[in-house]
Structure formats: C-alpha cells, structure tokens
Design a protein around this motif. Structure first.
Motif, PDB file in Angstrom:
ATOM      1  N   ILE A 271       4.139  20.836  24.364  1.00  0.00           N
ATOM      2  CA  ILE A 271       4.185  20.532  25.803  1.00  0.00           C
ATOM      3  C   ILE A 271       5.018  19.264  25.963  1.00  0.00           C
ATOM      4  CG2 ILE A 271       2.870  19.949  27.879  1.00  0.00           C
ATOM      5  CD1 ILE A 271       2.397  22.784  27.035  1.00  0.00           C
ATOM      6  N   THR A 272       6.271  19.422  26.372  1.00  0.00           N
ATOM      7  CA  THR A 272       7.185  18.273  26.397  1.00  0.00           C
ATOM      8  C   THR A 272       6.853  17.280  27.507  1.00  0.00           C
ATOM      9  OG1 THR A 272       8.780  19.589  27.664  1.00  0.00           O
ATOM     10  CG2 THR A 272       9.069  19.506  25.270  1.00  0.00           C
ATOM     11  N   PHE A 273       6.114  17.716  28.510  1.00  0.00           N
ATOM     12  CA  PHE A 273       5.444  16.786  29.424  1.00  0.00           C
ATOM     13  C   PHE A 273       4.282  17.507  30.073  1.00  0.00           C
ATOM     14  CE2 PHE A 273       4.421  13.960  32.878  1.00  0.00           C
ATOM     15  CZ  PHE A 273       4.535  12.729  32.248  1.00  0.00           C
ATOM     16  N   ASP A 274       3.159  16.803  30.136  1.00  0.00           N
ATOM     17  CA  ASP A 274       1.939  17.403  30.674  1.00  0.00           C
ATOM     18  C   ASP A 274       1.403  16.583  31.835  1.00  0.00           C
ATOM     19  OD1 ASP A 274      -0.339  18.867  31.094  1.00  0.00           O
ATOM     20  OD2 ASP A 274      -1.446  17.976  29.422  1.00  0.00           O
ATOM     21  N   THR A 275       1.631  17.077  33.044  1.00  0.00           N
ATOM     22  CA  THR A 275       1.040  16.432  34.225  1.00  0.00           C
ATOM     23  C   THR A 275      -0.398  16.880  34.445  1.00  0.00           C
ATOM     24  OG1 THR A 275       1.670  18.196  35.750  1.00  0.00           O
ATOM     25  CG2 THR A 275       3.315  16.475  35.337  1.00  0.00           C
ATOM     26  N   GLY A 276      -0.780  17.944  33.742  1.00  0.00           N
ATOM     27  CA  GLY A 276      -2.064  18.576  33.987  1.00  0.00           C
ATOM     28  C   GLY A 276      -1.927  19.799  34.881  1.00  0.00           C
ATOM     29  N   SER A 283      -2.791   9.006  37.430  1.00  0.00           N
ATOM     30  CA  SER A 283      -1.467   8.425  37.198  1.00  0.00           C
ATOM     31  C   SER A 283      -1.464   7.417  36.054  1.00  0.00           C
ATOM     32  CB  SER A 283      -0.952   7.759  38.475  1.00  0.00           C
ATOM     33  OG  SER A 283      -1.845   6.730  38.896  1.00  0.00           O
ATOM     34  N   ASN A 284      -2.604   6.762  35.824  1.00  0.00           N
ATOM     35  CA  ASN A 284      -2.675   5.758  34.767  1.00  0.00           C
ATOM     36  C   ASN A 284      -2.389   6.383  33.401  1.00  0.00           C
ATOM     37  OD1 ASN A 284      -3.210   3.207  33.578  1.00  0.00           O
ATOM     38  ND2 ASN A 284      -5.290   3.879  33.071  1.00  0.00           N
ATOM     39  N   LYS A 285      -1.388   5.887  32.749  1.00  0.00           N
ATOM     40  CA  LYS A 285      -0.978   6.328  31.414  1.00  0.00           C
ATOM     41  C   LYS A 285      -0.421   7.755  31.375  1.00  0.00           C
ATOM     42  CE  LYS A 285      -4.035   3.298  28.723  1.00  0.00           C
ATOM     43  NZ  LYS A 285      -5.061   3.237  27.642  1.00  0.00           N
ATOM     44  N   MET A 286      -0.117   8.318  32.542  1.00  0.00           N
ATOM     45  CA  MET A 286       0.445   9.668  32.510  1.00  0.00           C
ATOM     46  C   MET A 286       1.777   9.700  31.767  1.00  0.00           C
ATOM     47  SD  MET A 286       1.538  12.422  35.428  1.00  0.00           S
ATOM     48  CE  MET A 286       0.023  12.545  36.365  1.00  0.00           C
ATOM     49  N   ASP A 287       2.494   8.563  31.743  1.00  0.00           N
ATOM     50  CA  ASP A 287       3.764   8.515  31.017  1.00  0.00           C
ATOM     51  C   ASP A 287       3.587   8.881  29.543  1.00  0.00           C
ATOM     52  OD1 ASP A 287       3.859   5.567  29.378  1.00  0.00           O
ATOM     53  OD2 ASP A 287       2.430   5.725  31.019  1.00  0.00           O
ATOM     54  N   VAL A 472      -4.347  10.244  17.090  1.00  0.00           N
ATOM     55  CA  VAL A 472      -3.562   9.609  16.026  1.00  0.00           C
ATOM     56  C   VAL A 472      -2.058   9.751  16.197  1.00  0.00           C
ATOM     57  CG1 VAL A 472      -5.457  10.025  14.397  1.00  0.00           C
ATOM     58  CG2 VAL A 472      -3.540  11.646  14.491  1.00  0.00           C
ATOM     59  N   ALA A 473      -1.596  10.575  17.122  1.00  0.00           N
ATOM     60  CA  ALA A 473      -0.167  10.896  17.210  1.00  0.00           C
ATOM     61  C   ALA A 473       0.677   9.758  17.764  1.00  0.00           C
ATOM     62  CB  ALA A 473       0.043  12.152  18.051  1.00  0.00           C
ATOM     63  N   TRP A 474       0.068   8.882  18.566  1.00  0.00           N
ATOM     64  CA  TRP A 474       0.826   7.739  19.070  1.00  0.00           C
ATOM     65  C   TRP A 474      -0.091   6.540  19.234  1.00  0.00           C
ATOM     66  CZ3 TRP A 474      -0.879  11.545  22.397  1.00  0.00           C
ATOM     67  CH2 TRP A 474      -1.518  11.151  23.577  1.00  0.00           C
ATOM     68  N   ALA A 475       0.519   5.371  19.217  1.00  0.00           N
ATOM     69  CA  ALA A 475      -0.213   4.117  19.401  1.00  0.00           C
ATOM     70  C   ALA A 475       0.020   3.606  20.815  1.00  0.00           C
ATOM     71  CB  ALA A 475       0.258   3.081  18.390  1.00  0.00           C
ATOM     72  N   GLU A 476      -0.947   2.878  21.331  1.00  0.00           N
ATOM     73  CA  GLU A 476      -0.848   2.313  22.671  1.00  0.00           C
ATOM     74  C   GLU A 476      -0.639   0.807  22.594  1.00  0.00           C
ATOM     75  OE1 GLU A 476      -4.561   3.548  24.400  1.00  0.00           O
ATOM     76  OE2 GLU A 476      -3.742   5.466  25.074  1.00  0.00           O
ATOM     77  N   GLY A 477      -0.475   0.166  23.733  1.00  0.00           N
ATOM     78  CA  GLY A 477      -0.387  -1.281  23.789  1.00  0.00           C
ATOM     79  C   GLY A 477       0.983  -1.806  23.409  1.00  0.00           C
ATOM     80  N   ALA A 478       0.996  -3.023  22.816  1.00  0.00           N
ATOM     81  CA  ALA A 478       2.251  -3.699  22.488  1.00  0.00           C
ATOM     82  C   ALA A 478       3.085  -2.914  21.479  1.00  0.00           C
ATOM     83  CB  ALA A 478       1.955  -5.100  21.945  1.00  0.00           C
ATOM     84  N   ASN A 479       2.421  -2.168  20.607  1.00  0.00           N
ATOM     85  CA  ASN A 479       3.131  -1.377  19.590  1.00  0.00           C
ATOM     86  C   ASN A 479       3.218   0.096  19.980  1.00  0.00           C
ATOM     87  OD1 ASN A 479       3.509  -3.592  17.798  1.00  0.00           O
ATOM     88  ND2 ASN A 479       1.358  -3.406  17.189  1.00  0.00           N
TER      89      ASN A 479
END
Length: 500
Positions: A271-276, A283-287, A472-479
């Motif tokens: 799913i190359t982008f998932d809006t739901g 909207s929070n963190k939908m990016d 586990v597929a991606w990290a959040e925050g500063a990194n």
C-alpha cells in the motif's frame, strides 16, 4: 566499498585505522593487549584516565607514529561476560560511523580478537557478515528530495583481521552475504523513505524490473487492473477502487534451484499510501502511511539479494501494490466483495485494507504449488501496542516454519515473537452477511491475531507464516525513517533454504 580479509599479524597490518575492543573492566585482551604493548602502554593510559570506559559503542581515535597503521580506534564493547552479536553489532556500527566522519580510507577490524574465535566457522561467518551489514547501515543516506543530506564518505576498504591465523572460507562468505544484504537493505529503506507521490505502484514495478533484468534465472510479470479483474481479484480491487493511480501486481520468479524443487513464495503488502479510505485515519502522523508498503519494499530487497548472490533456490516474489484513498468510487464500509478464492468478505472497515490485498495475492501464489508461503506486512496498529518497536509479530499454521523463522530472527538480531492462531480468535471475524468480516465483530482486542486469522483463510493447505512488521518497519521522532526490517530475518531464512 571493498570488503576483504586480512591475514597479517598486527605489526604487519597496513591500514589507516586499526579497530580493537575495550571492555568496561579495563582488562586488555587479544589484539588490544598486543597493540597496547607495541605502543608504550598507550591504551592503558587512556583507560586509567577514563578517556574510554568501555561502554558499548564508545569510540576513541588515537593517532600513532612509526607503525604500519596510522590510527588506533578503541571501541567500547561493554561487559566482557555479556559480549554478544548484538553488542558487537552496536560497537562496530558506532566505530564505523565515527571513522566515516574522517578522511581515512581504510580500516581493519580486530574488535572480535580476544572475545570470539575467528577459526570457528559459524562465528567467522557471523562476525564478517555483521561487519559488512553494519557499514551499509551507517552509510545509508536519503538524498532524493533533500540533497543536503549527502555526506562525502572517504572510507573505501574494510577488512576483518585474523592476526596471522588462516582466513577460513566462512569469513569471505560472511562478507559477501553481508555486503549483498546490506545493499538490499539500503534499497528497502530508500523505497520506504520516498514520498508517495514518487514511490507509486508503477515506480515499484520499475525498480523490480531493473533488478530482475540483471539475472538470467529471473523473470518478471506485472498484472494490471484489467488482468486482476479477469482473475476475479475483487478483494484487492476493492482497496484501489477510490484511487486514480493504477494498481499493480508484481510477480517475480527466480528459478535457480533444481527443477524438482518447489518454490518458496514471499508476499509483501504494497500500500504505497494508506489514508484509511472512507474509514479515514486521523491526520496526526498520517504522513507515515507512506511506509505502509514496507512489506513490498522488503520483498523487492529480497529479490535483489537472491539475484546478486545467485542463490541456488527457486522463489516467487509477489507484491500487490496500490493506494487506499477515499473518493466517490471508493469501497464503503459494509460493502461485500468476492475474493479470487470465491470467499465473500464484508468490508466493515476500509482501513483494514492490507489483508484484503494480501488475500488475493496469497490465493494467486498457490498456482505455483509452493513449498511454503510467507507474507510480510505493516498490517496492524495492534501489533505496535502488543510488541512495540522491538519484535515483529509472527503467526503461522506450521510449528516447524514458525520455529525456523524465530531462530532466523535470533541469529540476525531481527527478532520476532509468535502469537497464537486459534479457533477462539477466528470466531471473532464472523459476518452475518459474508463468509468472513475484515475486522472483529465478536469482542474487541487481539487485532493482530484476528488479522492473521483472516489471512489464514486464503492460504489453503500450504505451510504459511505471516510477519506483522507494523512496529519495526520505520522509526519515529528525530531519527524518523525506514529501518529495513525484516531484511535480516528473511535473508537468513532464504539463505538457509538455499542450502537444503
């Protein structure tokens, strides 16, 4: 990057940087002891004055004169009693990261010397593979849409030293495997980090085609929406119904094993982008939903790894790829669709879409009469709640396959935790209007498991495992960024299978 073994004794090693280990007890062992004695007890002085305390990853670069090496790189490895592959990986990554910030062009690692036996085949393989993987991990740069991220890297050669001992073949194999896995993991991370307006289903096709065209044992087939409709993949098509971006089903075959060998099927959610969809996400963190194709990116990474190493294996890689967006043509909550298998599905939540595309992909994959099937997907937020960012969720209808994958995770520091698939959970996804509902209708909780139970309905009698990588597929925050997991785990599994 050139990776190699170095069989010279320490006093004859010619390199810019010589990496050695320091533990928190201050006791010097192996190469560290020899280098210390050859340099006027310099390391003892550093330890005495607490310039280095041996904490895991702590790194100090010391200039020396009159030696065949220009710098001693002290690498903290923690407690000697707790020295493990995980700690070794952390130490190596930290040291290489530090060296990469300098102008030095070569390094020989003897971090293992005095802690692990380099003449043990399994240890040799692991030590060298981790060394190569770690370089690729710390040297990854995302520059496609931010050129300022580009860093000049002068390091050109990384060697693992034996301090005069014979370099057994497992050292070289480990470097080759680590290099291929590391490069493929970079690709996985890159695809994940790309924005959705670049990394579309069509873009994924172009990347897969470029990989498969390089190997004569590889073939690529891409199904378009018309072909999917003809195959009655209405479960998958229900997800892409609201999108103008066309869906694709990537089917890559790699036939480099014996003709009698049944293929291993790997399926990755794309799913190359998932809006739901109509069940719109907050909207929070939908990016971050650009990362909802990390199962697909890992599958494409595995294509690159097996073709580069030319593993003697038969494998089929399947990537169902599309967008999930709302529009006047989008699937509505309560709609009932008929999957390729003939099973009817009540779509109660359009944001539970990954399982819908996987259902048809798993059904399609059965035409290859595989030895087994494994799917990977950023499938459920419930998995993040249950396991956080450390373990992938593992579900399987085969104890043997589950055990194999679990051990592969332990061997590569890409760990999983198995969750149950019992009838009690399967009974939560019943529907009054279809053969199955795409979310729980009887009780709450266990969302990761009920999603696994849903997928199990589409695997027939084949051995199958589902890996939920949502945490586990991606990290959040500063990194913030893609991690590349579970490339380590799945590469290990396919390499092991190629030996059987």
């Amino acid at each position: 990057m050139k990776f190699a073994t170095n069989k010279k004794i320490i006093n004859e090693i010619k390199t810019d940087c010589l990496m050695i280990s320091v533990f928190n007890d201050g006791k010097l062992r192996g190469a560290a002891k020899l280098v210390n004695n050859a340099n006027g007890k310099l390391i003892d002085d550093f330890i005495k004055n607490k310039d280095i305390q041996g904490k895991i990853g702590q790194t100090r670069i010391i200039p020396v004169t009159g030696k065949s090496y220009k710098r001693i790189v002290l690498v903290g490895c923690g407690k000697f009693e707790d020295f493990s592959q995980k700690n070794y990986r952390k130490a190596i990554a930290s040291a290489l990261s530090k060296i990469s910030q300098t102008n030095h062009k070569s390094v020989v690692s003897l971090v293992h010397d005095g802690a692990e036996k380099i003449d043990n085949p399994n240890k040799a393989y692991r030590l060298s593979r981790v060394l190569a993987e770690s370089w690729h991990s710390i040297s990854y740069q995302y520059t496609t849409t931010k050129k300022s991220n580009l860093r000049k890297l002068d390091l050109r050669k990384i060697e693992i030293g034996t301090n005069g001992k014979k370099a057994i073949k497992d050292l070289k194999t480990g470097l080759e495997h680590g290099d291929a896995i590391g490069k493929a993991t970079k690709l996985v991370r890159h695809l994940g980090d790309l924005p959705a307006n670049i990394c579309t289903p069509t873009y994924l096709v172009s990347v897969a085609r470029k990989i498969m065209n390089k190997n004569k044992s590889a073939t690529l087939k891409v199904l378009n929406e018309a072909q999917m409709k003809k195959l009655k993949m209405n479960s998958l098509l229900s997800v892409t119904a609201g999108a103008s971006e066309p869906a694709k089903m990537i089917v890559a075959e790699f036939n480099n094993g014996s003709k009698s060998q049944k293929p291993i099927v790997v399926v990755g959610k794309g799913i190359t982008f998932d809006t739901g969809g109509i069940s719109l996400k907050p909207s929070n963190k939908m990016d971050e939903m650009k990362y909802d194709m990390c199962g697909a990116s890992t599958t494409i990474g595995l294509m690159q790894m097996v073709t580069e190493l030319n593993l003697p294996i038969n494998a089929v890689f399947v990537v169902p790829a599309c967008e999930n967006v709302p529009s006047s043509t989008a699937t509505l909550p309560g709609d009932v669709v008929t999957s390729m298998s003939g099973t009817t599905i009540e779509v109660l939540n359009t944001d539970a879409e990954g399982r819908l595309i996987l259902a048809d992909a798993l059904t399609y994959a059965q035409r290859y009469k595989p030895k087994l099937m494994i799917d990977m997907a950023t499938l459920t937020g419930a998995c993040v709640v249950a396991l956080g960012a450390h373990h992938s969720g593992l579900m399987s209808n085969s104890d043997q396959l589950a055990d194999q994958l679990f051990q592969c995770g332990q061997s590569t520091d890409d760990v999983t935790w198995r969750l149950p698939l019992t009838e009690d959970y399967a009974n939560q996804i019943v529907s009054n209007f279809a053969d199955v509902a795409n979310i729980s209708t009887r009780g709450s909780g266990a969302g990761t498991i009920t999603a696994g139970c849903f997928l199990q309905k589409f695997v027939g009698d084949y051995d199958w495992a589902h890996i939920d990588i949502a945490g586990v597929a991606w990290a959040e925050g500063a990194n913030k960024g893609a991690t590349g997991r579970p490339m380590g785990l799945m590469s290990e599994f396919l390499i092991n299978e190629s030996k059987t």
